[in-house]
Every structure is written in structure tokens, then in C-alpha cells.
Scaffold this motif. Structure first.
Motif, PDB file in Angstrom:
ATOM      1  N   UNK A  44    -127.946  29.742  46.186  1.00  0.00           N
ATOM      2  CA  UNK A  44    -126.867  30.240  47.023  1.00  0.00           C
ATOM      3  C   UNK A  44    -127.048  31.842  46.968  1.00  0.00           C
ATOM      4  N   UNK A  45    -127.563  32.431  48.114  1.00  0.00           N
ATOM      5  CA  UNK A  45    -127.670  33.577  48.388  1.00  0.00           C
ATOM      6  C   UNK A  45    -126.883  34.527  49.091  1.00  0.00           C
ATOM      7  N   UNK A  46    -125.787  33.858  49.531  1.00  0.00           N
ATOM      8  CA  UNK A  46    -124.800  34.422  50.738  1.00  0.00           C
ATOM      9  C   UNK A  46    -123.459  34.284  50.005  1.00  0.00           C
ATOM     10  N   UNK A  47    -123.145  35.005  49.034  1.00  0.00           N
ATOM     11  CA  UNK A  47    -121.572  34.996  48.632  1.00  0.00           C
ATOM     12  C   UNK A  47    -121.151  36.278  47.938  1.00  0.00           C
ATOM     13  N   UNK A  48    -119.726  36.298  47.942  1.00  0.00           N
ATOM     14  CA  UNK A  48    -119.167  37.214  47.249  1.00  0.00           C
ATOM     15  C   UNK A  48    -118.421  36.739  46.194  1.00  0.00           C
ATOM     16  N   UNK A  49    -118.616  37.380  44.898  1.00  0.00           N
ATOM     17  CA  UNK A  49    -117.942  36.733  43.714  1.00  0.00           C
ATOM     18  C   UNK A  49    -116.971  38.009  43.125  1.00  0.00           C
ATOM     19  N   UNK A 100    -116.570  33.543  47.634  1.00  0.00           N
ATOM     20  CA  UNK A 100    -116.250  33.609  49.196  1.00  0.00           C
ATOM     21  C   UNK A 100    -117.766  33.756  49.562  1.00  0.00           C
ATOM     22  N   UNK A 101    -118.113  32.823  50.626  1.00  0.00           N
ATOM     23  CA  UNK A 101    -119.166  32.689  50.975  1.00  0.00           C
ATOM     24  C   UNK A 101    -119.366  32.501  52.862  1.00  0.00           C
ATOM     25  N   UNK A 102    -120.313  32.830  53.420  1.00  0.00           N
ATOM     26  CA  UNK A 102    -120.333  32.808  54.976  1.00  0.00           C
ATOM     27  C   UNK A 102    -120.021  34.038  55.449  1.00  0.00           C
ATOM     28  N   UNK A 212    -129.433  27.437  50.411  1.00  0.00           N
ATOM     29  CA  UNK A 212    -128.341  26.782  50.611  1.00  0.00           C
ATOM     30  C   UNK A 212    -127.823  27.374  52.061  1.00  0.00           C
ATOM     31  N   UNK A 213    -127.407  26.478  52.918  1.00  0.00           N
ATOM     32  CA  UNK A 213    -127.082  26.879  54.171  1.00  0.00           C
ATOM     33  C   UNK A 213    -125.928  27.642  54.354  1.00  0.00           C
ATOM     34  N   UNK A 214    -125.860  28.594  55.280  1.00  0.00           N
ATOM     35  CA  UNK A 214    -124.788  29.578  55.324  1.00  0.00           C
ATOM     36  C   UNK A 214    -123.502  28.477  55.954  1.00  0.00           C
ATOM     37  N   UNK A 215    -122.279  28.893  55.171  1.00  0.00           N
ATOM     38  CA  UNK A 215    -121.177  28.078  55.792  1.00  0.00           C
ATOM     39  C   UNK A 215    -120.933  28.561  57.010  1.00  0.00           C
ATOM     40  N   UNK A 216    -120.168  27.703  57.678  1.00  0.00           N
ATOM     41  CA  UNK A 216    -119.478  28.177  59.063  1.00  0.00           C
ATOM     42  C   UNK A 216    -118.292  28.873  58.731  1.00  0.00           C
TER      43      UNK A 216
END
Length: 232
Positions: A44-49, A100-102, A212-216
């Protein structure tokens, strides 16, 4: 294009830093030769934490304020609640990780800060963690080799989370709220070790490794996590 190059290309398209395509990561099929891989492992490479901690005596007020702002509130327990594009994961008494992702994350960050006001402190720990998601019919069997907690659905239902030891590392393990997958988050310096531990445990079942796919951008406004905070 090689599998590794393809993975780097996909990450590059999202504008992510090169560090998010780590040297150890190898996308594609590995492990036992079976008709269908028993485990899918995704980086999962595209997230804020964000680490959120209620100020002293403000936990109940904070939870209520977030509930009003987002339509649902986090729980002061080791569980995940989703709302407003965030997953609020209980990591300790009056503490959560807000994930938070995408796309559209900047607007969500602003909304989170506005909701928290002076009730909590929030610290951006996005670059301090790496998360992997395991799914598939053999995901539990692979994880059971590595962790010391009971993953039976009665003990670890959808949304459950736990800080636990995995192959000598401290990880945050949670089951997604839909019950379909498990996510392991670890300090970035241990990410390579976690990746190798997970892939080796899953190899006997056949494993597919991918990003992981980027969420819409459409988000599920169901639950949230803390009152006003300060981003450090």
C-alpha cells in the motif's frame, strides 16, 4: 517491461516518491506452482497516516465531536471505524491511527484538523510506516505462522486490530472492515524484513505480489476519529 519496472512505472504515475518502490519489492507470481495463488500480497504505497491522541480528559468530547462532523465516531478500543474517507484504527487508550488513501487527501486532512479543534494532537507519521495487505483463501494460514494472536473470526472479527510481534518485529495488524483482508503496518526501517517474512510464509500456497490499487475518490462517510488537532 519487467515486473519490477512495471511496478515502478505504476508508482511513478501517481507522483509518489521513488522510496515507495523499495529495492526488495518484486511484483508478480512466486511460490508454489498452483492453479490460483492462495495469497495476494499488496504494497500500500498511497496513503496518509496520522497519529491522533486525545488531550487529557478530552477523549469523550473528541469522539463526540468527530461523530458530529463525520456522521460516525471512532471507538476507544482496538477496532477500525471508517468515515469521511478515513479508517480510524484504535492503537491504544484514547489513541488512533487515521488512515486516508487515494486522491483528494488534502481536503480530508483539512477536514480532520477542523473537526479536532483543541481536543487532540495529531502527528503526520505517513513516512514512518509501510503497510502490506494480505488477502486470499490462504492468507490466515500464512499469518498464523508469524503472529501470536488468535485469528479465528470469533476472536479477530472484521475491523479488529492489534499491536503484535511478527517475526521479531512490532507490527500493527488489522482485519479490514469488510473482513476480506488483513493489513500489516510496520516502521519503514523494518519494511523489507516484513515483506520477506510475509512472502516466505505464503510461498507454500502460491503468492501474487502487486501494488495495491489506488482507491477511487468516492468515499464512504461512516466513521471518524478525533477532535481538533495540531499537525506537527
Amino acid at each position: 517491461m519487467s515486473e519490477q519496472s512495471a511496478a515502478s512505472h505504476e508508482v511513478g504515475k501517481t507522483g509518489l516518491a521513488l522510496e515507495l518502490t523499495p529495492h526488495y519489492f518484486r511484483a508478480g507470481r512466486r511460490g508454489a506452482h498452483v492453479a490460483q495463488p492462495g495469497v495476494t500480497l499488496e504494497l500500500i504505497a498511497d496513503e496518509d497516516r496520522f497519529n491522533i491522541e486525545a488531550r487529557r480528559g478530552k477523549a469523550a468530547e473528541l469522539i463526540a465531536a468527530i461523530g458530529r462532523a463525520f456522521g460516525a465516531a471512532p471507538v476507544d478500543d482496538a477496532r477500525t471505524v471508517e468515515a469521511g474517507g478515513f479508517s480510524f484504527v484504535g492503537i491504544g487508550p484514547s489513541r488512533w491511527h487515521a488512515i486516508s488513501r487515494g486522491p483528494d487527501r488534502a481536503a480530508r486532512r483539512d477536514a480532520l484538523r477542523a473537526a479536532m479543534r483543541e481536543l487532540a494532537t495529531i502527528v503526520d507519521v505517513s513516512h514512518g510506516f509501510v503497510a502490506f495487505r494480505l488477502s486470499g483463501p490462504k492468507a490466515v494460514e500464512a499469518l498464523t505462522k508469524l503472529v501470536r494472536i488468535d485469528l479465528d473470526p470469533a476472536s479477530f472479527p472484521p475491523g479488529a486490530s492489534a499491536g503484535t510481534e511478527l517475526h521479531g518485529m512490532t507490527v500493527q495488524l488489522r482485519r479490514t472492515t469488510d473482513g476480506e483482508a488483513y493489513e500489516c503496518a510496520v516502521s519503514r526501517s523494518f519494511a523489507g524484513s516484513l515483506y520477506h517474512a510475509l512472502t516466505h510464509a505464503a510461498d507454500p500456497y502460491g503468492i501474487w505480489v502487486d501494488l495495491a490499487p489506488i482507491p477511487c475518490s468516492r468515499q464512504n462517510p461512516k466513521i471518524l476519529g478525533r477532535d481538533d488537532a495540531e499537525v506537527v
